[in-house]
Design a protein around this motif. Structure first.
Motif, PDB file in Angstrom:
ATOM      1  N   LEU A  62       0.839  -1.196   0.000  1.00  0.00           N
ATOM      2  CA  LEU A  62       0.000   0.000   0.000  1.00  0.00           C
ATOM      3  C   LEU A  62       0.877   1.251   0.000  1.00  0.00           C
ATOM      4  O   LEU A  62       0.761   2.134   0.851  1.00  0.00           O
ATOM      5  CB  LEU A  62      -0.922  -0.011   1.219  1.00  0.00           C
TER       6      LEU A  62
ATOM      7  N   PHE B  59      -1.997   0.749  -5.168  1.00  0.00           N
ATOM      8  CA  PHE B  59      -1.031  -0.164  -4.555  1.00  0.00           C
ATOM      9  C   PHE B  59      -0.087  -0.740  -5.601  1.00  0.00           C
ATOM     10  O   PHE B  59      -0.263  -0.565  -6.810  1.00  0.00           O
ATOM     11  CB  PHE B  59      -1.754  -1.290  -3.816  1.00  0.00           C
TER      12      PHE B  59
ATOM     13  N   ARG C 107     -11.312   0.599  -1.154  1.00  0.00           N
ATOM     14  CA  ARG C 107     -10.176   1.308  -1.723  1.00  0.00           C
ATOM     15  C   ARG C 107      -9.801   2.540  -0.894  1.00  0.00           C
ATOM     16  O   ARG C 107      -8.629   2.933  -0.846  1.00  0.00           O
ATOM     17  CB  ARG C 107     -10.485   1.716  -3.165  1.00  0.00           C
TER      18      ARG C 107
ATOM     19  N   TYR D 282      -6.796   2.525   1.341  1.00  0.00           N
ATOM     20  CA  TYR D 282      -5.432   2.642   0.831  1.00  0.00           C
ATOM     21  C   TYR D 282      -4.823   4.010   1.135  1.00  0.00           C
ATOM     22  O   TYR D 282      -3.596   4.150   1.102  1.00  0.00           O
ATOM     23  CB  TYR D 282      -5.395   2.433  -0.687  1.00  0.00           C
TER      24      TYR D 282
END
Length: 360
Positions: A190, A196, A317, A320
């Protein structure tokens, strides 16, 4: 006049061409170059893939079996947070071979699939569409009742039909290292801005390294830094756009989008092979090329099937971009055995996953 002209013979286009031909429709599929080339997509897929392929294909395409993933907030030497199952959770495949097998299946079903045909224009009329293309022999025009845009993230069909753009386009890069690696874990880092980086063992085929981030984030430089941390030199470097967030509609008067052209992808990984082929099946089952009204049936069907997964994937998401201490604490808290499906984030709420958490 054809029933459908399909623009693009990736997984979504070839799957739709095959299914529509099996329904008895007259299908022409046009691929810009050679099927499967150049490579611009990872070969890490869920085991559901084999349901979409002819019997016997698995033996030819399978490169490795994966049982889990190690998440890292930093580089290769940072703390690893493993998520795993007792069995196989995903497969690594020959990605070029996948496209070739799907195209072959479309041809076997009766679709006329032509390579080396670059679509240059699409015009809608009251009762047909006119598709223009450059061909190995010059140029040609094809008339059809409908056009299926399966031509990827930067879709010419989408622009020609004035269908809205995806919410976002990421820039993804891939490279390969030839050292054999049959290990069962992928590594997810990450560290890329708002997305990523990854390392995927491909058995005898070597190792895949990749990274994706928003355009303008020095993506190639970030990729070089990432592979340098692993101490590897990659070959066969390739890159491409990754669409995230489907537009409010993916249909027009006599056209429709499938797959990456429609941003039918997982927001938390960028993968779209299974989502695209799922949508292709919905299109083949519901769209009657003689009845434009059935396009709304396709819109409803694929959204009912995938929109909840996409919404939850969007929430995943967002993790992240959390501060590193929060990411680390969260990964430490939930790592261990899992019972989720890699293409269906709603399985995070499933009984199988809850049981796995209790065992951990």
């Amino acid at each position: 006049m054809y029933d459908f002209v399909v623009v693009g013979a990736g997984p979504a286009g070839s799957r739709f061409a095959r299914r529509a031909a099996e329904e008895g429709y007259d299908v022409l599929a046009l691929e810009q170059g050679s099927v499967g080339k150049p490579l611009a997509c990872s070969g890490h897929v869920s085991t559901d893939l084999w349901e979409y392929l002819p019997d016997g294909t698995r033996k030819e395409l399978l490169q490795n079996e994966i049982s889990g993933a190690r998440f890292h907030v930093g580089g290769p030497d940072s703390e690893a947070h493993p998520f795993y199952t007792d069995g196989v959770i995903s497969n690594v495949i020959d990605r070029v071979g996948l496209d070739e097998h799907l195209a072959h299946a479309a041809r076997e079903a009766g679709a006329d699939l032509r390579e080396g045909h670059t679509v240059t224009g699409v015009e809608e009329a009251a009762d047909h569409v006119l598709v223009s293309a450059s061909t190995p022999d010059g140029s040609a025009e094809f008339r059809a009742r409908m056009v299926a845009g399966c031509d990827g993230p930067v879709s010419r069909v989408r622009r020609a039909l004035s269908i809205p753009e995806p919410d976002e386009l990421l820039h993804g890069v891939l490279g390969f290292e030839e050292t054999e690696d049959g290990s069962e874990f992928v590594d997810v880092h990450l560290t890329a801005p708002r997305f990523f980086a990854w390392r995927i063992p491909r058995g005898e085929a070597g190792v895949e390294y990749g990274l994706a981030a928003p355009p303008g984030e020095r993506v190639r430089e970030l990729f070089d830094d990432f592979t340098e941390e692993y101490g590897v030199d990659t070959v066969d470097f390739c890159s491409g756009a990754i669409p995230i967030g489907p537009p409010e509609r993916v249909t027009s008067d006599r056209g429709f989008l499938i797959g990456d052209a429609a941003a039918q992808t997982k927001p938390f990984t960028g993968g779209g092979i299974l989502y695209g082929m799922t949508a292709a099946d919905h299109a083949a089952e519901r769209i009657d090329p003689a009845d434009p009204g059935t396009l709304s049936d396709y819109e409803s069907a694929w959204r009912e099937d995938l929109s909840r997964e996409i919404r939850l994937g969007t929430w995943l998401r967002r993790a992240y971009s959390l501060p590193e201490p929060i990411q680390t604490a969260g990964l430490r808290a939930v790592s261990g055995e899992i019972g989720v499906h890699m293409d269906r984030p709603t399985t995070l709420l499933s009984r199988d996953h809850l049981r796995a958490l209790l065992r951990s």
